[in-house]
Scaffold this motif. Structure first.
Motif, PDB file in Angstrom:
ATOM      1  N   ASP B 159       0.869  -0.632 -10.362  1.00 53.08           N
ATOM      2  CA  ASP B 159       0.294   0.609 -10.899  1.00 53.08           C
ATOM      3  C   ASP B 159       0.737   0.784 -12.354  1.00 53.08           C
ATOM      4  O   ASP B 159       1.336  -0.130 -12.944  1.00 53.08           O
ATOM      5  N   ALA B 160       0.470   1.978 -12.950  1.00 53.40           N
ATOM      6  CA  ALA B 160       0.768   2.214 -14.366  1.00 53.40           C
ATOM      7  C   ALA B 160       2.254   2.020 -14.681  1.00 53.40           C
ATOM      8  O   ALA B 160       2.627   1.563 -15.766  1.00 53.40           O
ATOM      9  N   GLU B 161       3.134   2.367 -13.738  1.00 55.86           N
ATOM     10  CA  GLU B 161       4.583   2.222 -13.976  1.00 55.86           C
ATOM     11  C   GLU B 161       5.084   0.814 -13.649  1.00 55.86           C
ATOM     12  O   GLU B 161       6.285   0.551 -13.768  1.00 55.86           O
ATOM     13  N   GLY B 162       4.188  -0.062 -13.214  1.00 53.47           N
ATOM     14  CA  GLY B 162       4.609  -1.426 -12.892  1.00 53.47           C
ATOM     15  C   GLY B 162       5.103  -1.570 -11.467  1.00 53.47           C
ATOM     16  O   GLY B 162       5.609  -2.616 -11.085  1.00 53.47           O
ATOM     17  N   ASN B 163       4.972  -0.509 -10.672  1.00 51.19           N
ATOM     18  CA  ASN B 163       5.380  -0.613  -9.266  1.00 51.19           C
ATOM     19  C   ASN B 163       4.256  -1.233  -8.453  1.00 51.19           C
ATOM     20  O   ASN B 163       3.097  -0.976  -8.711  1.00 51.19           O
ATOM     21  N   TYR B 164       4.611  -2.040  -7.507  1.00 47.79           N
ATOM     22  CA  TYR B 164       3.602  -2.632  -6.640  1.00 47.79           C
ATOM     23  C   TYR B 164       4.131  -2.747  -5.217  1.00 47.79           C
ATOM     24  O   TYR B 164       5.343  -2.812  -4.998  1.00 47.79           O
ATOM     25  N   ASN B 165       3.202  -2.770  -4.273  1.00 45.30           N
ATOM     26  CA  ASN B 165       3.580  -2.894  -2.871  1.00 45.30           C
ATOM     27  C   ASN B 165       3.550  -4.375  -2.466  1.00 45.30           C
ATOM     28  O   ASN B 165       2.832  -5.171  -3.060  1.00 45.30           O
ATOM     29  N   VAL B 166       4.347  -4.721  -1.470  1.00 47.53           N
ATOM     30  CA  VAL B 166       4.390  -6.099  -0.992  1.00 47.53           C
ATOM     31  C   VAL B 166       4.091  -6.081   0.507  1.00 47.53           C
ATOM     32  O   VAL B 166       4.731  -5.330   1.244  1.00 47.53           O
TER      33      VAL B 166
END
Lengths: 280, 205
Positions: B159-166
């Motif tokens: 996402d915009a903050e660089g967080n992603y789900n795995v």
């Protein structure tokens, strides 16, 4: 990922690659060496190749990866291995090629192959063949068995190969190119009956999966999906693939057999010529 | 016996074989399970891996030989499944008799090496249990290990903050002292059931 990554096997299986190479090799050899008059036309060769390549494609490309981690892709894989691929292969009528290849086998070896013929004839008994065809689908989709098959590499390969081999046997029985009047091939009425009979339990199974409220196959949940998809959607799509396309293939098969039967209706039976000869 | 009866019997043979096969199959499925988790004996290869430990050193499966190992794939930014599972495992281990606790090992495999540094993994696993170790490695090594145990993982778009789900397996793979694959704990298993199975496994000779 590059195109090559999609085409190379996810789970490399030397036996599978070797088997497909041998089938294509022998088919090609037979085509080149056999007498021109018996050789199948280019349309039939193309249908045969499409059938073989489809089966190879779902077993030894990236498709196999998605089949292992998405239920509906797995159902698609079995639809090709058990229905569509063998359907096309049988429909392409490779019998003349097989006959030619058989004639090239040394008599000694041919004699040693006799027991295989017995097994083949046993498996092609209409009751056994239709029981195996439906039974294998139910067996591998039995939830505890399905769970184990998806966890064990060996079982997974046994599952896929058993589906492919059984698909070949069944559709070969249905599309046997020999006329039942002139040979011991299964009668057209019986073929149509078998096609209708095997469709019913498959429809029941597919509908059961589609209308299940809970998760029937949680192994995909437990072992991770290839991409995030709601489990209910995955199960619904998988159920539909078990339900509708196999039923349609049965109907398609019935139509093809009906057409063949109607074509033969007008023709005099081969033995009536002989009868005429003896009576004159 | 007349030829007619014989041929009729022969015709019945396939049908008889069919009924026999179904009966045998039904018999196989009736086996009683003594484990609370799913028995996976013989379904999967023995434990083997070579990954990076939390001190930056190489950790292999042999390092924990002789212990009951519970292997779990996850990542430290995981919002629900990973903390819940690690919590359950650590509680199950704490509830075991004292002398058996030292024979267990929770192996947390991070499948998010981009974000999960060895230090981060260390503070994460230490928070849950002293019987837990954390390992990770290059994506290729992780892919090979997960493929060996018939599982997979995937990354969502950041996402915009660089967080992603795995996405990853929710199951715990349990290996005995010799490294043989024995049990699979589903995510919905209770602490008590996990404890019971671990004790049974630890008390095996």
């Amino acid at each position: 990922m590059s195109v090559t990554d999609y085409l190379i096997p996810y789970d490399f299986s030397p036996v599978t690659i070797l088997s497909f190479a041998l089938v294509l090799g022998f088919y090609g050899y037979g085509l080149l060496k056999m007498p021109e008059a018996d050789r199948p036309g280019s349309g039939r060769i193309l249908v045969f190749l499409i059938g073989v390549i489809m089966c190879y494609g779902v077993m030894q490309t990236r498709f196999d990866y998605y089949s292992q981690y998405m239920f509906f892709v797995h159902r698609g894989q079995h639809l090709i291995l058990h229905h569509l691929g063998p359907f096309l292969i049988a429909l392409s009528n490779p019998l003349p090629v097989m006959r030619y290849l058989f004639s090239r086998i040394k008599p000694g070896i041919r004699k040693a192959l006799t027991p295989l013929g017995w097994i083949y004839r046993f498996l092609q008994h209409p009751a056994i063949a239709s029981f195996l065809f439906v039974g294998l689908i139910y067996f591998w989709l039995w939830p505890p068995i399905h769970f184990d098959a998806m966890l064990s590499r060996d079982l997974y390969w046994i599952m896929n190969w058993s589906m492919l081999l059984d698909g070949l046997l069944f559709w070969w029985l249905i599309f046997d190119p020999r006329s039942p009047v002139a040979s011991d091939a299964l009668g057209y009425g019986k073929r149509i009956l078998l096609l209708a009979l095997v469709a019913l339990p498959q429809m029941v199974l597919g509908a059961t999966i589609v209308f299940s409220r809970g998760m029937v196959y949680d192994v995909y949940e437990v072992c991770g999906r290839a991409w995030p998809m709601p489990p209910e959607t995955d199960q619904l799509l998988g159920g539909l693939l078990t339900w509708i396309p196999p039923a349609m293939m049965s109907i398609l098969g019935i139509l093809i057999i009906l057409r063949r039967a109607m074509r033969e209706d007008g023709k005099p039976a081969p033995y009536s010529e002989e009868l005429k000869a003896t009576h004159s | 016996m007349t030829t007619q009866t014989l041929s009729r019997l022969l015709r019945m043979l396939p049908v008889t074989a069919m009924i026999a096969a179904t009966t045998m199959l039904a018999g196989c499925l009736g086996d009683e399970e003594s484990w609370r988790g799913k028995d996976i004996s013989g379904l999967m290869p023995e434990l083997a891996f070579e990954l990076t430990g939390t001190s930056g050193d190489t950790v292999t499966a042999d390092d924990t030989n002789g212990e009951i190992r519970m292997v779990f794939f996850g990542f430290t930014s995981c919002p629900d499944v990973c903390p819940a599972t690690l919590q359950k495992l650590s509680r199950a281990v704490k509830d075991m008799p004292d002398e058996l606790q030292d024979d267990t090992r929770i192996v947390f495999v991070s499948v998010d090496p981009q974000r999960d540094t060895p230090e981060r993994i260390r503070s994460y696993v230490d928070f849950f249990s002293e019987r837990a170790i954390g390992v990770t490695g290059e994506e290729k090594a992780l892919r090979e290990l997960s493929k060996r145990y018939r599982t997979t993982f995937g990354y969502d778009d950041p996402d915009a903050e660089g967080n992603y789900n795995v996405s990853h397996s929710g199951a715990v793979y349990v290996f005995d002292r010799n490294g043989n694959a024995r049990l699979l704990f589903r995510p919905d298993m209770s602490v008590e059931d996990i404890r019971t199975d671990l004790v049974t496994l630890a008390e095996e000779s």
